[in-house]
Write a protein that holds these residues in place. Structure first.
Motif, PDB file in Angstrom:
ATOM      1  N   PRO A 131       0.973   1.128  -1.996  1.00 35.66           N
ATOM      2  CA  PRO A 131       0.744   1.563  -0.620  1.00 35.66           C
ATOM      3  C   PRO A 131      -0.331   2.642  -0.510  1.00 35.66           C
ATOM      4  CG  PRO A 131       2.728   2.569  -1.495  1.00 35.66           C
ATOM      5  CD  PRO A 131       2.259   1.587  -2.529  1.00 35.66           C
ATOM      6  N   LEU A 132      -1.077   2.586   0.583  1.00 37.76           N
ATOM      7  CA  LEU A 132      -2.014   3.650   0.911  1.00 37.76           C
ATOM      8  C   LEU A 132      -1.242   4.786   1.555  1.00 37.76           C
ATOM      9  CD1 LEU A 132      -4.858   4.837   1.349  1.00 37.76           C
ATOM     10  CD2 LEU A 132      -5.001   3.476   3.461  1.00 37.76           C
ATOM     11  N   ARG A 133      -1.394   5.992   1.012  1.00 40.27           N
ATOM     12  CA  ARG A 133      -0.753   7.180   1.574  1.00 40.27           C
ATOM     13  C   ARG A 133      -1.831   8.196   1.916  1.00 40.27           C
ATOM     14  NH1 ARG A 133       2.117   6.419  -3.343  1.00 40.27           N
ATOM     15  NH2 ARG A 133       4.123   5.370  -3.066  1.00 40.27           N
ATOM     16  N   VAL A 134      -1.744   8.752   3.113  1.00 37.56           N
ATOM     17  CA  VAL A 134      -2.699   9.775   3.546  1.00 37.56           C
ATOM     18  C   VAL A 134      -1.925  10.975   4.074  1.00 37.56           C
ATOM     19  CG1 VAL A 134      -4.584  10.370   5.104  1.00 37.56           C
ATOM     20  CG2 VAL A 134      -4.472   8.076   4.108  1.00 37.56           C
ATOM     21  N   ALA A 135      -2.128  12.128   3.432  1.00 37.67           N
ATOM     22  CA  ALA A 135      -1.521  13.378   3.890  1.00 37.67           C
ATOM     23  C   ALA A 135      -2.594  14.226   4.565  1.00 37.67           C
ATOM     24  CB  ALA A 135      -0.910  14.132   2.705  1.00 37.67           C
ATOM     25  N   LEU A 136      -2.146  15.204   5.351  1.00 36.43           N
ATOM     26  CA  LEU A 136      -3.067  16.007   6.151  1.00 36.43           C
ATOM     27  C   LEU A 136      -2.939  17.492   5.814  1.00 36.43           C
ATOM     28  CD1 LEU A 136      -2.504  14.336   9.643  1.00 36.43           C
ATOM     29  CD2 LEU A 136      -4.290  13.822   7.968  1.00 36.43           C
ATOM     30  N   ALA A 137      -4.087  18.137   5.623  1.00 35.38           N
ATOM     31  CA  ALA A 137      -4.096  19.581   5.396  1.00 35.38           C
ATOM     32  C   ALA A 137      -3.845  20.343   6.689  1.00 35.38           C
ATOM     33  CB  ALA A 137      -5.426  20.008   4.782  1.00 35.38           C
ATOM     34  N   THR A 138      -4.301  19.789   7.821  1.00 28.37           N
ATOM     35  CA  THR A 138      -4.005  20.334   9.148  1.00 28.37           C
ATOM     36  C   THR A 138      -3.555  19.174  10.022  1.00 28.37           C
ATOM     37  OG1 THR A 138      -6.282  20.027   9.961  1.00 28.37           O
ATOM     38  CG2 THR A 138      -5.757  22.141   8.913  1.00 28.37           C
ATOM     39  N   THR A 139      -2.792  19.469  11.066  1.00 27.43           N
ATOM     40  CA  THR A 139      -2.250  18.371  11.876  1.00 27.43           C
ATOM     41  C   THR A 139      -2.809  18.399  13.295  1.00 27.43           C
ATOM     42  OG1 THR A 139      -0.263  19.713  12.273  1.00 27.43           O
ATOM     43  CG2 THR A 139      -0.163  18.091  10.500  1.00 27.43           C
TER      44      THR A 139
ATOM     45  N   VAL B  99      -4.073  10.330  -0.653  1.00 23.31           N
ATOM     46  CA  VAL B  99      -5.309  11.008  -0.255  1.00 23.31           C
ATOM     47  C   VAL B  99      -4.924  12.177   0.630  1.00 23.31           C
ATOM     48  CG1 VAL B  99      -7.437  10.839   1.099  1.00 23.31           C
ATOM     49  CG2 VAL B  99      -6.758   8.947  -0.398  1.00 23.31           C
ATOM     50  N   LEU B 100      -5.474  13.340   0.353  1.00 24.43           N
ATOM     51  CA  LEU B 100      -5.287  14.506   1.219  1.00 24.43           C
ATOM     52  C   LEU B 100      -6.544  14.687   2.049  1.00 24.43           C
ATOM     53  CD1 LEU B 100      -3.813  17.025   2.238  1.00 24.43           C
ATOM     54  CD2 LEU B 100      -4.751  18.274   0.273  1.00 24.43           C
ATOM     55  N   ALA B 101      -6.422  14.457   3.358  1.00 24.08           N
ATOM     56  CA  ALA B 101      -7.536  14.642   4.292  1.00 24.08           C
ATOM     57  C   ALA B 101      -7.427  16.016   4.937  1.00 24.08           C
ATOM     58  CB  ALA B 101      -7.521  13.549   5.354  1.00 24.08           C
ATOM     59  N   MET B 102      -8.563  16.537   5.375  1.00 23.82           N
ATOM     60  CA  MET B 102      -8.582  17.909   5.892  1.00 23.82           C
ATOM     61  C   MET B 102      -8.122  18.011   7.335  1.00 23.82           C
ATOM     62  SD  MET B 102      -9.422  19.934   3.449  1.00 23.82           S
ATOM     63  CE  MET B 102      -8.520  18.832   2.347  1.00 23.82           C
ATOM     64  N   PHE B 103      -8.261  16.909   8.104  1.00 25.46           N
ATOM     65  CA  PHE B 103      -7.810  16.989   9.499  1.00 25.46           C
ATOM     66  C   PHE B 103      -7.359  15.617   9.977  1.00 25.46           C
ATOM     67  CE2 PHE B 103     -12.421  16.534   9.495  1.00 25.46           C
ATOM     68  CZ  PHE B 103     -12.679  15.533  10.422  1.00 25.46           C
TER      69      PHE B 103
END
Length: 333
Positions: free
Chosen positions: A159-167, A263-267
């Motif tokens: 699975p593709l997982r994307v987490a966020l540094a800010t929401t 993946v950790l994205a910034m926003f």
């Protein structure tokens, strides 16, 4: 000869969200095959009992028979005002928040092994006089959690997982919200929860830059040099496999993602459009960092579909699947 100890079944709470939206009927549709799909799991549905029965009929589910089978229970809370599909009523804003409070209290007390939340309407709660930003922020406040991480995930073997540094921040406020300490803590939460709740022994986390081309060596911004890279170095010192910063416009392709666990994205709108394009309707919203497990659907209240029976329960089923998997892993840890 002594008998083997009985195994207590998992108890998963489902908050049915905005009563004028699709949450109640999607819950019924997703649970129609509960006995076969999730053997040994009990689901406690939080909502107005009359409303749930009514919306179950809209999707052709025999709600009484489902409950009689023993896999589904209802924890009823009465609506403040009659609810009609597609018609918001601020009088029910506190009812929606009450469902969430009941689920949180039950999970903190150990009654529920996980919470799955159907979509709610933020405006209805605010119109009821309660300042409310969203599920994620409210869960953090109610559980006394200093930092939580929003992660959306697709389904499947890889699975593709994307987490966020800010929401939920205006774009202009994102750079100031990023710090070395904050990113290190966010990466540590992702690493810990992927190990504990998803059974990944050594998660590989890929981290985006903030600026176009990951800052182009400082020519397009210095956040990659001054904040993100130092945070990655500190995470590596703690034994975490976090790599980057990568340009977000080229990171989301198979040659990178095939070997990544998250993946950790910034926003918010840096990572989620890609994930939702790939998985919408079958994606799951997961709140990492909490003392309890919480998953949710990847969509909103869909007021235009409420009561029609046409809403797709795929994301709700995926959210239930993920909650069950996480709860089993956490119980086994």
């Amino acid at each position: 000869m002594t008998s083997a100890p009985s195994v207590v079944p998992l108890n998963i709470a489902i908050t049915t969200g905005e009563p004028a939206g699709v949450g109640p009927e999607l819950t019924a549709a997703a649970l129609a095959g509960a006995a076969a799909h999730w053997p040994g799991v009990k689901f406690t549905v939080l909502g107005d009992a009359g409303l749930l029965a009514q919306r179950a009929r809209a999707v052709g589910v025999d709600w009484a028979a489902l409950r009689a089978a023993g896999h589904v229970a209802v924890s009823s809370r009465l609506l403040a005002a009659p609810s009609h599909p597609g018609q918001l009523d601020a009088a029910n804003g506190r009812y929606v928040l009450g469902l969430l409070d009941d689920a949180i209290d039950g999970a903190l007390a150990g009654v529920f092994d996980a919470i799955v939340t159907a979509p709610l309407q933020k405006s209805t709660i605010n119109d009821a006089g309660v300042p409310f930003t969203g599920h994620t922020e409210y869960l953090a406040e109610r559980t006394g959690t200093a930092r939580v991480v929003m992660m959306l995930a697709g389904t499947g073997a890889r699975p593709l997982r994307v987490a966020l540094a800010t929401t939920h921040l205006p774009l202009k406020d994102v750079p100031a919200a990023l710090s070395i300490d904050g990113l290190v803590e966010t990466i540590a939460i992702i690493d810990r929860d992927l190990r504990r709740d998803f059974g990944l022994p050594v998660p590989r986390i890929l981290v985006t830059g903030l600026n176009p081309h990951a800052g182009e060596n400082g020519y397009l911004g210095r956040e990659e040099i001054d904040v993100i890279s130092p945070a990655l170095a500190r995470a590596a010192q703690g034994g975490i496999d976090a790599r980057g910063p990568y340009p977000a416009d080229t990171l989301f392709q198979p040659r990178y993602l095939n070997d990544a666990d998250c993946v950790l994205a910034m926003f918010h709108d840096q990572g989620l459009p890609v994930l939702k394009f790939a998985t919408f309707g079958e994606g799951v919203n997961i709140t990492l960092g909490l003392p309890i497990i919480r998953t949710s659907v990847d969509h909103g209240t869909a007021l235009d579909l409420a009561g029609t029976g046409r809403a797709d329960a795929g994301s709700m089923i995926a959210a239930l699947d993920t909650a069950v998997t996480m709860a089993r892993n956490r119980r086994a840890a």
